[in-house]
Scaffold this motif. Structure first.
Motif, PDB file in Angstrom:
ATOM      1  N   THR A  52      -1.445  58.447  61.502  1.00 40.33           N
ATOM      2  CA  THR A  52      -0.745  57.560  60.587  1.00 40.33           C
ATOM      3  C   THR A  52      -1.765  56.749  59.802  1.00 40.33           C
ATOM      4  OG1 THR A  52      -0.591  55.849  62.282  1.00 40.33           O
ATOM      5  CG2 THR A  52       1.255  57.380  62.100  1.00 40.33           C
ATOM      6  N   GLN A  53      -1.338  56.200  58.700  1.00 38.38           N
ATOM      7  CA  GLN A  53      -2.251  55.405  57.881  1.00 38.38           C
ATOM      8  C   GLN A  53      -2.758  54.184  58.629  1.00 38.38           C
ATOM      9  OE1 GLN A  53       0.193  54.626  54.453  1.00 38.38           O
ATOM     10  NE2 GLN A  53      -0.564  56.417  53.378  1.00 38.38           N
ATOM     11  N   PHE A  98       4.183  56.062  66.848  1.00 32.51           N
ATOM     12  CA  PHE A  98       5.586  56.040  66.429  1.00 32.51           C
ATOM     13  C   PHE A  98       6.456  55.982  67.672  1.00 32.51           C
ATOM     14  CE2 PHE A  98       3.938  58.609  62.776  1.00 32.51           C
ATOM     15  CZ  PHE A  98       4.301  57.736  61.771  1.00 32.51           C
ATOM     16  N   GLY A 109       1.917  59.891  68.789  1.00 31.41           N
ATOM     17  CA  GLY A 109       0.894  59.369  67.895  1.00 31.41           C
ATOM     18  C   GLY A 109      -0.062  58.389  68.538  1.00 31.41           C
ATOM     19  N   PHE A 125       8.006  52.923  58.224  1.00 30.82           N
ATOM     20  CA  PHE A 125       7.712  53.817  57.097  1.00 30.82           C
ATOM     21  C   PHE A 125       8.976  54.230  56.401  1.00 30.82           C
ATOM     22  CE2 PHE A 125       3.831  54.409  59.625  1.00 30.82           C
ATOM     23  CZ  PHE A 125       2.894  54.185  58.652  1.00 30.82           C
TER      24      PHE A 125
END
Length: 92
Positions: free
Chosen positions: A36-37, A42, A57, A92
């Motif tokens: 993820t950025q 998650f 993640g 998100f």
């Protein structure tokens, strides 16, 4: 993958293993590790299919983070408590 990396990896075996085996390099490549950025996991329920839970993640810090986030997910599912905003899939 780089030429330097292709050379350094086999040379490092004696430093890593007490009795390194004889090796022949057959292929040298690289993969993409999705992330993820914000580098946070998650957790939560899928927005279109709430019967599907998501708990993923965690990457290299998973062994440290998973117990705490597993407890948060359990409290979310059983007690309706809010998920930590930094890991809630709704961010998100």
């Amino acid at each position: 993958p780089t030429e330097e990396g292709m050379r350094l990896l086999p040379e490092a075996l004696p430093q890593i293993l007490a009795k390194p085996p004889d090796v022949t390099l057959v292929h040298h490549g690289a993969g993409v590790r999705p992330a993820t950025q914000d580098r946070m996991p998650f957790i939560g329920l899928h927005p279109q299919r709430p019967q599907i839970g998501i708990f993923n993640g965690f990457g290299s810090k998973g062994s440290l983070m998973i117990p705490w986030y597993a407890q948060r997910l359990m409290c979310y599912l059983q007690e309706g408590e809010a998920l930590p905003p930094e890991a809630d899939i709704a961010r998100f």
